[in-house]
Design a protein around this motif. Structure first.
Motif, mmCIF file in Angstrom:
data_model
loop_
_atom_site.group_PDB
_atom_site.id
_atom_site.type_symbol
_atom_site.label_atom_id
_atom_site.label_comp_id
_atom_site.label_asym_id
_atom_site.label_seq_id
_atom_site.Cartn_x
_atom_site.Cartn_y
_atom_site.Cartn_z
ATOM 1 N N VAL A 76 -0.276 10.291 -2.228
ATOM 2 C CA VAL A 76 -1.315 10.887 -3.072
ATOM 3 C C VAL A 76 -0.919 12.292 -3.530
ATOM 4 O O VAL A 76 -1.104 12.654 -4.691
ATOM 5 N N ILE A 134 -10.264 3.288 -9.469
ATOM 6 C CA ILE A 134 -9.637 4.468 -8.867
ATOM 7 C C ILE A 134 -8.937 5.297 -9.946
ATOM 8 O O ILE A 134 -9.041 6.524 -9.971
ATOM 9 N N ALA A 192 1.816 4.580 -0.832
ATOM 10 C CA ALA A 192 1.050 5.620 -1.507
ATOM 11 C C ALA A 192 1.599 6.983 -1.138
ATOM 12 O O ALA A 192 2.142 7.175 -0.045
ATOM 13 N N HIS A 243 0.804 -1.229 0.000
ATOM 14 C CA HIS A 243 0.000 0.000 0.000
ATOM 15 C C HIS A 243 0.833 1.273 0.000
ATOM 16 O O HIS A 243 0.392 2.299 0.515
ATOM 17 N N LEU A 299 -1.255 7.259 -6.385
ATOM 18 C CA LEU A 299 -2.554 6.967 -5.768
ATOM 19 C C LEU A 299 -2.550 5.668 -4.983
ATOM 20 O O LEU A 299 -3.579 5.231 -4.479
ATOM 21 N N GLY A 300 -1.392 5.043 -4.916
ATOM 22 C CA GLY A 300 -1.279 3.890 -4.050
ATOM 23 C C GLY A 300 -1.143 2.584 -4.786
ATOM 24 O O GLY A 300 -1.784 2.348 -5.808
ATOM 25 N N ALA A 301 -0.276 1.749 -4.227
ATOM 26 C CA ALA A 301 -0.263 0.359 -4.645
ATOM 27 C C ALA A 301 -1.555 -0.244 -4.121
ATOM 28 O O ALA A 301 -2.206 0.336 -3.261
ATOM 29 N N ASN A 302 -1.944 -1.408 -4.636
ATOM 30 C CA ASN A 302 -3.252 -1.943 -4.274
ATOM 31 C C ASN A 302 -3.146 -3.427 -3.979
ATOM 32 O O ASN A 302 -2.566 -4.174 -4.759
#
Lengths: 334, 319
Positions: B105, B122, B103, B101, B110-113
């Motif tokens: 922003v 997203i 991130a 995660h 916008l972040g790893a997921n």
């Protein structure tokens, strides 16, 4: 004129929701509205009639029938600076959008160490009573209450719907806004006030009484108020507490009411097992109000069945006014 | 397309950072020095780093669970990244996100997921913001071959196409969805072909060729920036290591892995830089040394950082 000298006007629950969205869209250009058939068509329940004409296709956007990306795009738009409102045509269809809601929107702020905001509202028409059967009639609010990071709102009147929706749009968190479909046509007089904001997390005592507390929300509030009026003739004074917001929950108002009355029934339309009424009941029994109880905490809720099609069967799922009256007698030992 | 020397130098540096960073992380995991899991992109450095570098600084990325190369390509503070993997309060997510995660922003990450396909929606929403605000920014949405079989892939590409959103869907096809070879999870070889279903351009690029990746994404970014709608790029690559730390690689042969190691994206870029006389041997060596030094420094920074205080447990659930 209403209380406090404010001008009042009569409007339906659906109109109140439309007015809340429209006012916020006029006030803040970052507010946009997306969903299926919300544009020219005006929404499956007519909630957004006229908004497309006022705000144009840039800000009132019809989407494909794609709930997962409606919720996902709302999340991405929220994180990057918009304040999206998304309509999920039936709350039942949030099932298709669950990853975006539960794993993404609800988690982002915490998971990123507080360095992101997710200001979005998912409007969810919910509940039974329309003859739409098992896949278009559910009340799934408890699922969302179970997920930290989400706020859950379930207004019972046009005034509450307007004030709470405006607060939800201005809130920096993902808000699940539960609109019971049978309420859409309900009318009431509401303050003619663009600053009508009802803070999330504040319960409303819809009727004061000293004998028994009924905690309920959404469509059940009206039924409970009807019954309260009836049993008052028999000398039973019911206090009706409408939490309005399920998360965050105004525990204090609920607990104080139970301390005052010593008796409590918690009612929700949703199925009983795992329903939010059970959570509220547990909060009461864990609190100092326990010592004041003169009767066990009672739950009244929908039957544990899918919503059936036949109108008589459908009606039988939800607590009736008769059921509510019986429950009151039970906790009153009558 | 000519690529500036400074960019090439930075690209080589960041690809090395990704490699050394992950080797270090792998070492920590093998010795139980950090908990949880991690998904390494060793072998995929060109695909991740060069793609992110092809963007303008103010552009955005949505990364994946195998995202270390992707976010390093975007430009990241290695200290804070290493600290996050070690769960420290100085990490990007104050120790609450971990490897999956990362991130930032505000910096456009916008972040790893952690969810396969979780970034599609997203990225589309972020692109919607750019379109509405007329920011001129584009969004690069990373995902893998596995995610191309998620429903969110279809919904996102379709919506982005209909709304002409400025987003590049960038599929890193490393030939396996965890253990399942692509031949068993889709009936086509080229994921790029799926673009035709959405009426958008699709491209294939050699994901182990940093120069090709950079050029392809750069051209793609200019296209979507003009408001022409999204594109799909498929980057063919390969991960040398297992899916995650618990993977014993039983589903593929040593020979196959060795074949791909010969196609090392870092060695390939090095060879290019030397042959084209962009950099001299001593300059290359200096970069490699600096990277090793920087990663060691990041470990030291992370080790010297505090764990998040227990009181922070309940913080930041709501904003």
């Amino acid at each position: 004129m209403g209380r406090g000298g404010k001008r009042m006007k009569e409007m339906t629950y659906a109109e109140a929701i439309r007015e809340a969205m429209s006012e916020e869209m006029r006030r803040d250009e970052d507010v946009i509205f997306i969903g299926q058939d919300i544009g020219l068509y005006g929404g499956a329940f007519g909630v957004s009639v006229g908004m497309f004409e006022e705000f144009g296709e840039e800000r009132v956007r019809d989407t494909p029938i794609s709930e997962a990306v409606i919720a996902g795009a709302a999340t991405g738009a929220a994180v990057t600076g918009l304040r999206p409102i998304a309509e999920i045509m039936f709350m039942d269809f949030t099932t298709i959008a669950m990853d975006a809601i539960v794993n993404q929107a609800a988690k982002i702020r915490y998971m990123f160490g507080g360095k992101a905001r997710v200001p979005m509202v998912l409007r969810c028409p919910a509940g039974s009573g329309t003859g739409a059967a098992a896949q278009h009639s559910q009340s799934l609010e408890a699922w969302f209450c179970h997920v930290p990071g989400l706020k859950v709102v379930a207004p019972s009147t046009p005034a509450d719907a307007k004030g709470l929706l405006k607060a939800a749009i201005r809130d920096d968190n993902p808000v699940i806004f539960v609109e019971q479909k049978l309420l859409y046509k309900k009318k009431c007089r509401i303050p003619d006030d663009e600053d009508l904001i009802i803070p999330l997390g504040k319960a409303d005592i819809k009727r004061e009484g000293g004998d028994v507390t009924i905690v309920t929300y959404g469509r059940m509030v009206e039924k409970v108020l009807n019954v309260a009026q009836e049993v008052a003739k028999e000398g039973i004074n019911v206090e009706v507490v409408d939490p309005r917001t399920l998360v965050p929950l105004d525990k204090e108002t609920i607990i104080n009411s139970v301390i005052k009355t010593g008796r409590v029934i918690v009612i929700n339309e949703a199925v009983k097992t795992g329903g939010y009424a059970g959570e509220i009941a547990a909060i009461i029994t864990e609190s100092e109000a326990f010592d004041y109880l003169d009767a066990p905490v009672l739950r009244l809720a929908g039957k544990d069945v899918p919503i059936p099609y036949n109108p008589e069967l459908e009606k039988a799922v939800i607590p009736s006014e008769g059921d509510i009256k019986e429950a009151i007698y039970r906790v009153m030992n009558r | 397309m000519k690529i500036e020397k400074g960019t090439l130098l930075e690209m080589y540096k960041r690809m090395n950072e990704a490699r050394v960073f992950e080797e270090k992380v792998s070492y920590f995991f093998a010795r139980g020095m950090v908990h949880g899991t991690t998904h390494l992109s060793i072998g995929e450095e060109a695909s991740g780093v060069a793609a992110s570098m092809a963007l303008n600084e103010e552009d955005l990325i949505a990364a994946t669970h195998r995202g270390h190369s992707q976010v390093i390509g975007k430009g990241i503070d290695l200290n804070r990244m290493m600290a996050e993997l070690l769960g420290k309060v100085t990490g990007y997510c104050k120790g609450k996100g971990g490897s999956m995660h990362i991130a930032d922003v505000d910096a456009g990450n916008l972040g790893a997921n952690g969810v396969v396909g979780g970034g599609h929606g997203i990225a589309v929403g972020a692109a919607l913001t750019q379109q509405i605000k007329k920011s001129g920014r584009v969004v690069l949405c990373f995902f893998g071959d596995g995610a191309a079989n998620e429903g969110s892939f279809h919904e996102a590409l379709n919506l982005a196409s209909v709304w002409k959103l400025p987003v590049i869907f960038y599929c890193e096809n490393n030939l396996y969805g965890m253990s399942t070879p692509i031949s068993k999870h889709m009936n086509i070889e080229d994921i790029a072909k799926r673009s035709s279903s959405y009426g958008i351009p699709g491209y294939i690029v050699d994901g182990n060729d940093a120069i090709a990746v950079y050029q392809r994404v750069k051209e793609g970014a200019e296209y979507v920036r003009k408001g022409k709608g999204p594109i799909l790029i498929e980057s063919k690559t390969y991960r040398w290591v297992g899916h995650s730390k618990s993977d014993a690689n039983v589903y593929r042969t040593k020979e196959e892995i060795e074949e791909w190691k010969k196609k090392c994206p870092i060695k390939r870029l090095k060879k290019y830089l030397l042959e084209k006389k962009v950099l001299r041997e001593d300059e290359i060596e200096a970069i490699e040394k600096k990277v090793i030094y920087d990663i060691e420094a990041s470990v030291e920074f992370a080790n010297n950082s505090e764990n998040p205080p227990i009181e922070s447990l309940l913080e930041d659930v709501y904003g």
